[in-house]
Scaffold this active site. Structure first.
Site, PDB file in Angstrom:
ATOM      1  N   GLU A 131       3.040  16.322  18.972  1.00 55.18           N
ATOM      2  CA  GLU A 131       2.649  15.445  20.089  1.00 55.18           C
ATOM      3  C   GLU A 131       1.918  16.264  21.155  1.00 55.18           C
ATOM      4  OE1 GLU A 131       3.988  14.794  24.073  1.00 55.18           O
ATOM      5  OE2 GLU A 131       5.782  14.152  22.977  1.00 55.18           O
TER       6      GLU A 131
ATOM      7  N   GLU B  69       2.174  25.970  22.060  1.00 58.41           N
ATOM      8  CA  GLU B  69       2.985  24.778  22.290  1.00 58.41           C
ATOM      9  C   GLU B  69       4.327  24.861  21.570  1.00 58.41           C
ATOM     10  OE1 GLU B  69       2.026  22.495  24.455  1.00 58.41           O
ATOM     11  OE2 GLU B  69       0.076  23.472  24.746  1.00 58.41           O
TER      12      GLU B  69
ATOM     13  N   HIS C  78       7.587  16.599  18.038  1.00 57.42           N
ATOM     14  CA  HIS C  78       7.359  16.889  19.457  1.00 57.42           C
ATOM     15  C   HIS C  78       6.244  17.940  19.639  1.00 57.42           C
ATOM     16  CE1 HIS C  78       9.375  18.339  23.486  1.00 57.42           C
ATOM     17  NE2 HIS C  78       8.210  17.778  23.698  1.00 57.42           N
TER      18      HIS C  78
HETATM   19 ZN   LIG Z   1       7.252  17.861  25.615  1.00 58.99          ZN
END
Ligand SMILES: [Zn+2]
Length: 993
Positions: free
Chosen positions: A79, A152, A76
């Site tokens: 991504e 992130e 994730h």
């Molecule tokens: Zn997400």
């Protein structure tokens, strides 16, 4: 239109080699109007599927198998991170740049339990290849900067920056996103199901990331995961649309040059079958003030067949629909009628995006002491089904549904290619036949043949895969009012311990790193970096508007609009009734009337019988309530629209059902009525947290215009309160409710109120008209004159309390009509503010999941909204400042071009045949002509920075006076915000105490 009913002939043959690729297989699939190519890249082994069609909305997607080996969420985080930037495109957020500067009709990335997919779509070829080029480079050559990983993924910082005495906290976009997910009941159920049904497989891990585990991921592991899995050898490219296969291959050969075949085993291992069923207890959070009685969610889940065994999977898919798919389904009915819970659990049904399929069924709002009773009931019901079989009518209905949905051209928020892509990956990812799930006509033929050969096939397989299958779990999810508090306490202890383990210099280093990250986030991309993104020229944008064919006619005495469009043999029928005769006191009852009319029995038939007839003859039946301004905002339109869709051959029967439902509906089955009201209540309640910004917008908008007031009254918290009240006092309210619905029916269903809207090919239009004219005689003439209700609009400055850790903030202004000269500039500014100013201040710097603005001339609103926001007061300030942004700052020519392109991209978004017919009806009601639309498009294309600035200064200085505010958040956060706000939010509760 006839050429569209066809599909492109094969241009390559199996065995052919081209641009370094080998064509493995070519198949024509007339059922979905494509020629399919299965291709392999000879050097790297990259796999390609191209579904060649006449659809000009081309789709390009790169998928990788990304099996996790822990719950750090590395798939994730990756991504999110690869889309930040690459060596060739060294921007801080390339994804956002593509969103705001292209005509993309779809751009996204998805992390699944075992794969990651990056799709883009566009209707313009140059734009399509620009997008595909950048996306491929990002995915295969990302920069993966340390800063990106920290932003992130996760990083440490101090709760008060620079104050080393303040708390040490974990932050990060994925970390915060998953913290949100881990407090939602639905995602917690999925986690429990996967962990326990697949305990020895990769599905026991959370590819999205468990907030307790995410902080253990290192930067090196993150880079290593990319190196291991993001290679062409492990890639699957899915292509769809009207671009020639050879052109795609020439492009891909350039993208894949320089790569060699890698040695990788990413295959997904199967879970061994368990021999004993298990019981799992777990908890989920609810609000402090909510009663915890009857709030347990009880499910049974089975691991069933392998995804690659398509024949078995398809039968099981049909069995799943037979068991719970409609209100006539025996297992659904047994559960609901038992009174052991309120409605079906939200995860009920078949889950096909796993190597071995899962079927789940259960009830929500149950008592935990009833779990065994629920299990017993499920098994007793399955036993009866195995003994007696399913009704033939029910089976025929489900086969019809498979046929219908295979034929229908759908585009909702996703392009048509996305649904085909999902279908292909279900078998392709596990090395099964990628095309097997696409040939719907053949699939139905197979099932029919198997059913004829063995009339007991469905009950036999129910016995094998459900009744006698010990690989199953019973899960009992109990509500816990202290859930979040306990989690928070554990986290704080852990962080305090961590902090005390650091030396003073280490703490100083953590603070310095957090500061550097902030600095990195605030830096602008250099003009050179920004210039690397391929640009679309304004000349590449189509100047002309897309028109929808429309023909006015009469059916009996009723006005009708006809749209002759290619629909692949499906007719879409809308019956729009005008609401101008509905008095104010009956307005809140309209949604319940829609729900009850479409869910009850009629014409002497029970609701199950009606549900079976609907499944046999229609692809769907529903209603919609619409309120809006006319093009010049001089009048408002308010309509209730009943819609159904059917294959031509079923139109006569479908129209008979329509007649029975609308004109001969039964309002006497109290138990059913109560169930439908509870279902509506639960659906509205559970819609708030996932779309809190929409609810906040409705709440604020109600202060400003009549159409927005209706929207809130029918769909917002006002409606929720009304439905809760009706559900809670059903036994005293039912008589009055029935009378109100009865009088609504009399007022509404008259000839004068009706306009019919038909969308189909010529043959279908004729059959629909012939059959509709038969039933319209039954429709009475209006007894009352039009007396449009004009409620007074209350001012709104509301704080609405809900159980959540984040806020949803709406600041809403009155906006001009569609024909107003400022309209095009407001549309551009809403898009551009969302993409730049609000994105930067609310998301990147504020840490909210989203910040956006929208302009809606139909509701007469310009809105500023935030989503999953840690702030309230600061956000309201940012919204106020945003109004001045373009008057105080010069917008550059390059930014202006991007704003124009993304605004055109939004209005050119293609829609399905059903959507086009419906849009045309709404334009007709509002009096929006094609020449107005042409002018609007020209206004957008000829926008200049000066025009934008002048318009906005004028508009915002006037509109600010009309501002209304609504915030959905926790009582703690709302009270805290009120200590700092000059004008205080007026707090209210919406959930029943
Ligand atoms: Zn997400």
């Amino acid at each position: 239109m006839s050429d569209q009913s066809n599909f492109p002939r094969p241009t390559l043959q199996a065995g052919e080699e081209l641009h370094g690729f080998k064509v493995l297989r070519v198949e024509t699939l007339p059922g979905i109007r494509v020629t399919a190519y299965e291709i392999e890249h000879q050097k790297t082994g990259a796999k390609i599927i191209h579904l060649h069609s006449f659809d000009r909305e081309n789709l390009y997607a790169i998928g990788f198998r990304t099996p996790p080996s822990d719950s750090t969420g590395v798939p994730h985080i990756l991504e999110h991170s690869v889309l930040a930037g690459s060596g060739k495109y060294p921007l801080k957020d390339v994804f956002k740049e593509l969103m705001r500067s292209t005509l993309q009709t779809f751009i996204n990335a998805f992390t699944y339990p075992d794969k990651t997919i990056y799709p883009v779509a566009s209707q313009i070829k140059t734009d399509f290849f620009n997008l595909a080029r950048v996306y491929t480079d990002l995915v295969l050559h990302p920069r993966m900067l340390k800063e990106t990983f920290l932003q992130e993924g996760h990083h440490l910082e101090f709760s008060v920056p620079d104050d080393l005495g303040s708390d040490l906290i974990v932050s990060g976009i994925v970390y915060n996103e998953m913290k949100g997910a881990y407090s939602s009941a639905d995602s917690l159920i999925y986690k429990v199901l996967q962990e326990n049904l697949y305990p020895d497989s990769i599905y026991a891990f959370d590819s999205g990331g468990d907030p307790d585990v995410i902080p253990s991921l290192t930067y090196e592991q993150f880079r290593e995961f990319h190196r291991a899995f993001y290679s062409p050898t492990n890639a699957r490219f899915f292509l769809y649309g009207d671009i020639d296969t050879s052109e795609h291959l020439a492009f891909l050969s350039e993208m894949l040059s320089g790569f060699e075949r890698t040695n990788i085993d990413s295959s997904i291992k199967s879970q061994n079958r368990l021999t004993e069923p298990r019981t799992i207890q777990s908890t989920y959070p609810i609000g402090k003030d909510e009663p915890i009685e009857h709030k347990t969610i009880t499910n049974i889940a089975w691991m069933i067949s392998d995804n690659t065994d398509y024949e078995t999977s398809l039968v099981l898919e049909i069995i799943s629909a037979l068991l719970v798919g409609s209100s006539a389904s025996p297992l659904r009915k047994a559960l609901i009628d038992s009174g052991l819970g309120e409605d079906l659990s939200p995860v009920s049904g078949l889950e096909a995006d796993l190597k071995q399929l899962m079927f789940c069924v259960g009830l929500r709002n149950t008592q935990s002491s009833d779990a065994q009773k629920i299990e017993q009931l499920i098994f007793d019901t399955l036993q009866n089904i195995v003994a007696d079989g399913f009704e033939n009518e029910l089976i025929e209905g489900m086969l019809h549904q498979v046929e219908f949905h295979g034929k229908e051209i759908v585009r909702g928020s996703y392009p048509f290619g996305i649904s085909l892509m999902g279908n292909v990956f279900q078998t392709w990812l596990y090395d099964g036949d990628p095309l097997i799930g696409l040939d719907f006509p053949k699939a139905i033929e197979n099932i029919r043949r198997r059913w004829t050969d063995d009339p007991q096939i469905f009950q036999k397989m129910t016995k094998q895969w459900f009744l006698d299958n010990p690989h199953r779990i019973l899960t009992i999810m109990e509500p816990d009012a202290d859930f979040n508090e306990k989690k928070e306490k554990k986290y704080q202890e852990k962080m305090a311990k961590l902090k005390s383990s650091f030396s003073a210099s280490e703490l100083a280093r953590i603070n310095a790193q957090a500061k550097e990250l902030k600095k990195f986030q605030e830096e602008q991309d250099s003009p050179e970096a920004a210039a690397t993104i391929p640009k679309l020229r304004i000349e590449d944008i189509p100047r002309s508007i897309e028109t929808i064919p429309i023909q006015n006619s009469l059916i009996g005495e009723v006005p009708a609009l006809e749209h002759d469009l290619f629909t692949n043999g499906i007719a879409y029928v809308d019956l729009a009734f005008d609401l101008a005769r509905v008095p104010e006191e009956l307005q809140p009852y309209l949604p319940l009337m829609g729900k009850i009319i479409s869910g009850m029995g009629a014409a002497g038939l029970t609701y199950e019988e009606i549900a079976k007839r609907i499944a046999l003859t229609m692809g769907g039946f529903g209603y919609d309530l619409v309120a809006g301004f006319s093009a010049d905002a001089q009048t408002t339109l308010q309509k209730m629209v009943f819609s159904f869709k059917a294959l031509y051959r079923n139109l006569p029967d479908a129209i008979n059902i329509l007649r029975d439902i609308l004109f001969d509906g039964d309002l006497n089955n109290e138990a059913r009525m109560r169930d439908l009201i509870s279902e509506r209540k639960n659906n509205l309640q559970s819609a708030i947290v996932p779309s809190g910004h929409i609810f906040a917008k409705m709440a604020a908008g109600a202060a400003i215009t009549l159409p927005a007031y209706r929207d809130e009254q029918w769909n917002g918290r006002t409606q929720l309160k009304f439905v809760q009240n009706t559900a809670n006092n059903f036994s005293t309210a039912k008589q009055d409710l029935r009378e109100k619905l009865e009088s609504l029916r009399k007022i509404l269903f008259t000839k004068e109120n009706l306009v019919i809207n038909l969308t189909a090919e010529t043959d279908g239009l004729k059959i629909a008209k012939d059959n509709l004219s038969r039933i319209l005689d039954k429709l009475p003439v209006a007894a009352t004159a039009k007396t449009e209700a004009k409620p007074s609009l209350p001012s709104v400055f509301a704080g609405i309390c809900i159980p959540t850790q984040v806020s949803y903030v709406a600041y809403v202004l009155e906006a001009p009509a569609y024909t107003d000269p400022s309209c095009a500039m407001l549309m551009i500014s809403a898009k551009e503010l969302s993409n730049s100013y609000l994105y930067k201040h609310i998301r990147v710097q504020g840490g909210a999941y989203g910040g956006m603005s929208s302009f809606d001339p139909s509701l007469g609103l310009f809105s500023f909204l935030s989503y999953r926001d840690p702030h309230i007061e600061e956000t309201l300030q940012i919204f106020k400042d945003a109004q001045d942004f373009y008057s105080k700052n010069e917008i550059s020519f390059a930014d202006m071009e991007k704003a124009i392109i993304s605004t055109i991209g939004m209005i050119d978004k293609p829609s399905s045949p059903a959507g086009r017919g419906y849009t045309s009806l709404m334009r007709d009601f509002a009096g929006i002509t094609d020449s107005m639309r042409r002018k609007f498009r020209d206004d957008i294309l000829s926008a200049t920075p000066q025009k934008l600035k002048d318009t906005l200064v004028d508009y915002f200085s006037q509109a600010a006076k009309s501002a209304a505010v609504a915030v959905y958040s926790s009582p703690e956060k709302l009270n805290e915000a009120n200590t700092r706000l000059k004008e205080k939010l007026i707090l209210e509760n919406i959930f029943e105490a």
